[in-house]
Design an enzyme around this catalytic site. Structure first.
Site, PDB file in Angstrom:
ATOM      1  N   THR A   1       3.173   2.185  -4.977  1.00 54.79           N
ATOM      2  CA  THR A   1       1.975   2.346  -4.123  1.00 54.79           C
ATOM      3  C   THR A   1       0.703   1.911  -4.860  1.00 54.79           C
ATOM      4  O   THR A   1      -0.228   1.404  -4.244  1.00 54.79           O
ATOM      5  CB  THR A   1       1.805   3.800  -3.616  1.00 54.79           C
ATOM      6  OG1 THR A   1       1.589   4.655  -4.719  1.00 54.79           O
ATOM      7  CG2 THR A   1       2.993   4.266  -2.819  1.00 54.79           C
TER       8      THR A   1
ATOM      9  N   MET B   1       7.700   3.165 -16.428  1.00 52.23           N
ATOM     10  CA  MET B   1       8.248   4.283 -17.183  1.00 52.23           C
ATOM     11  C   MET B   1       8.862   3.897 -18.533  1.00 52.23           C
ATOM     12  O   MET B   1       9.765   4.560 -19.019  1.00 52.23           O
ATOM     13  CB  MET B   1       9.269   5.038 -16.321  1.00 52.23           C
ATOM     14  CG  MET B   1       8.618   5.715 -15.133  1.00 52.23           C
ATOM     15  SD  MET B   1       7.229   6.756 -15.655  1.00 52.23           S
ATOM     16  CE  MET B   1       6.767   7.526 -14.120  1.00 52.23           C
TER      17      MET B   1
ATOM     18  N   ILE C   1       7.826   2.716 -22.634  1.00 53.09           N
ATOM     19  CA  ILE C   1       6.700   2.728 -23.578  1.00 53.09           C
ATOM     20  C   ILE C   1       6.651   1.395 -24.312  1.00 53.09           C
ATOM     21  O   ILE C   1       7.652   0.943 -24.869  1.00 53.09           O
ATOM     22  CB  ILE C   1       6.842   3.926 -24.538  1.00 53.09           C
ATOM     23  CG1 ILE C   1       6.640   5.205 -23.715  1.00 53.09           C
ATOM     24  CG2 ILE C   1       5.829   3.840 -25.677  1.00 53.09           C
ATOM     25  CD1 ILE C   1       6.783   6.478 -24.474  1.00 53.09           C
TER      26      ILE C   1
ATOM     27  N   HIS D   1      -2.436   7.719 -14.751  1.00 53.25           N
ATOM     28  CA  HIS D   1      -1.641   8.917 -15.067  1.00 53.25           C
ATOM     29  C   HIS D   1      -2.009  10.034 -14.088  1.00 53.25           C
ATOM     30  O   HIS D   1      -3.186  10.271 -13.823  1.00 53.25           O
ATOM     31  CB  HIS D   1      -1.912   9.341 -16.513  1.00 53.25           C
ATOM     32  CG  HIS D   1      -1.072  10.493 -16.943  1.00 53.25           C
ATOM     33  ND1 HIS D   1       0.256  10.352 -17.282  1.00 53.25           N
ATOM     34  CD2 HIS D   1      -1.351  11.813 -17.041  1.00 53.25           C
ATOM     35  CE1 HIS D   1       0.750  11.544 -17.579  1.00 53.25           C
ATOM     36  NE2 HIS D   1      -0.200  12.447 -17.445  1.00 53.25           N
TER      37      HIS D   1
HETATM   38  C1  GAR Z   1       2.140   7.537 -10.140  1.00 55.46           C
HETATM   39  O1  GAR Z   1       1.955   8.870  -9.783  1.00 55.46           O
HETATM   40  C2  GAR Z   1       1.660   7.308 -11.556  1.00 55.46           C
HETATM   41  O2  GAR Z   1       0.518   8.028 -11.886  1.00 55.46           O
HETATM   42  C3  GAR Z   1       2.837   7.781 -12.344  1.00 55.46           C
HETATM   43  O3  GAR Z   1       3.943   7.280 -11.639  1.00 55.46           O
HETATM   44  C4  GAR Z   1       3.623   7.210 -10.257  1.00 55.46           C
HETATM   45  C5  GAR Z   1       3.927   5.817  -9.756  1.00 55.46           C
HETATM   46  O4  GAR Z   1       3.725   5.740  -8.367  1.00 55.46           O
HETATM   47  N1  GAR Z   1       2.791   7.314 -13.684  1.00 55.46           N
HETATM   48  C6  GAR Z   1       3.175   8.060 -14.720  1.00 55.46           C
HETATM   49  O5  GAR Z   1       3.605   9.189 -14.618  1.00 55.46           O
HETATM   50  C7  GAR Z   1       3.031   7.375 -16.053  1.00 55.46           C
HETATM   51  N2  GAR Z   1       3.118   8.323 -17.103  1.00 55.46           N
HETATM   52  P1  GAR Z   1       3.737   4.344  -7.630  1.00 55.46           P
HETATM   53  O6  GAR Z   1       5.004   3.618  -8.078  1.00 55.46           O
HETATM   54  O7  GAR Z   1       3.777   4.679  -6.167  1.00 55.46           O
HETATM   55  O8  GAR Z   1       2.502   3.587  -8.025  1.00 55.46           O
END
Ligand code: GAR
Length: 195
Positions: A21, A95, A97, A114
């Site tokens: 998203t 996800m 590093i 984050h």
């Molecule tokens: C989001 O909530 C982002 O902040 C988190 O993963 C999700 C991805 O959502 N990121 C982390 O936790 C990184 N440490 P998306 O695929 O819908 O953008």
């Protein structure tokens, strides 16, 4: 970030692992007439990432990276970033590093989003931990990526109140909504402020 000259758009690569998203909101932002960025490459470590659909729909080049061997994976990432003349990287739910090799090559040119009010709740399962600790507020943060997890300079944050009826699921949904609004704003701020 160096100043842009003329009509040149900054070439951005967005890294994802799942739903995408935030990728979608960055793509929409890049389509604004006044936008100074072009999403030139999407990288995913997961071939099943739902977010890849946004790259396909928008005819953005994408690359799936097999992470069985991190060194090989990063070699390929660096090769393609170079090939596509990428200026800025936006991590959006990526996800994995990145090691120093990539961080040094793109020093102060990698942003991450984050789902917490950093420096609180670095790492995973933020919403669950926020609920367990009975916090009154939570939110999201866009920050520069450095060698320490979720610890680089903060570009922009947005805070929301936690309601009594909230649980980790409802919080995730509400925070995601503000993440999607925050990321483009943070990119804009990053490009025009001196970081
Ligand atoms: C989001 O909530 C982002 O902040 C988190 O993963 C999700 C991805 O959502 N990121 C982390 O936790 C990184 N440490 P998306 O695929 O819908 O953008």
């Amino acid at each position: 970030m160096e100043k842009l000259n003329g009509n040149k758009k900054l070439r951005v690569s967005v890294f994802i692992s799942g739903r995408g998203t935030n990728l979608k909101s960055l793509i929409n932002f890049s389509k604004n007439k006044s936008s100074t960025i072009k999403i030139s490459l999407v990288i995913s470590n997961n071939k099943k990432a739902k977010g890849l659909v946004f790259a396909k729909k928008n005819k953005i080049r994408f690359l799936i990276i097999n992470y069985n061997n991190k060194k090989v994976a990063e070699n390929k990432i660096l090769l393609y970033l170079n090939k596509n003349k990428i200026d800025l990287i936006c991590l959006a739910g990526f996800m994995k590093i990145l090691t120093k090799r990539v961080l040094n090559r793109y020093k102060n040119k990698i942003l991450n989003i984050h789902p917490s009010l950093l420096p609180k709740y670095k790492g995973l399962n933020t919403h669950k931990r926020v609920i367990v600790n009975k916090e009154k507020f939570t939110g999201c943060t866009v920050h520069l990526v450095n060698t320490k997890l979720d610890s680089g300079k903060i570009i922009l944050q947005k805070k929301i109140r936690i309601f009594k009826k909230d649980n980790a699921k409802t919080l995730e949904k509400r925070v995601l909504k503000i993440e999607n609004q925050l990321y483009p704003k943070a990119v804009k701020k990053f490009l025009f402020a001196n970081f």
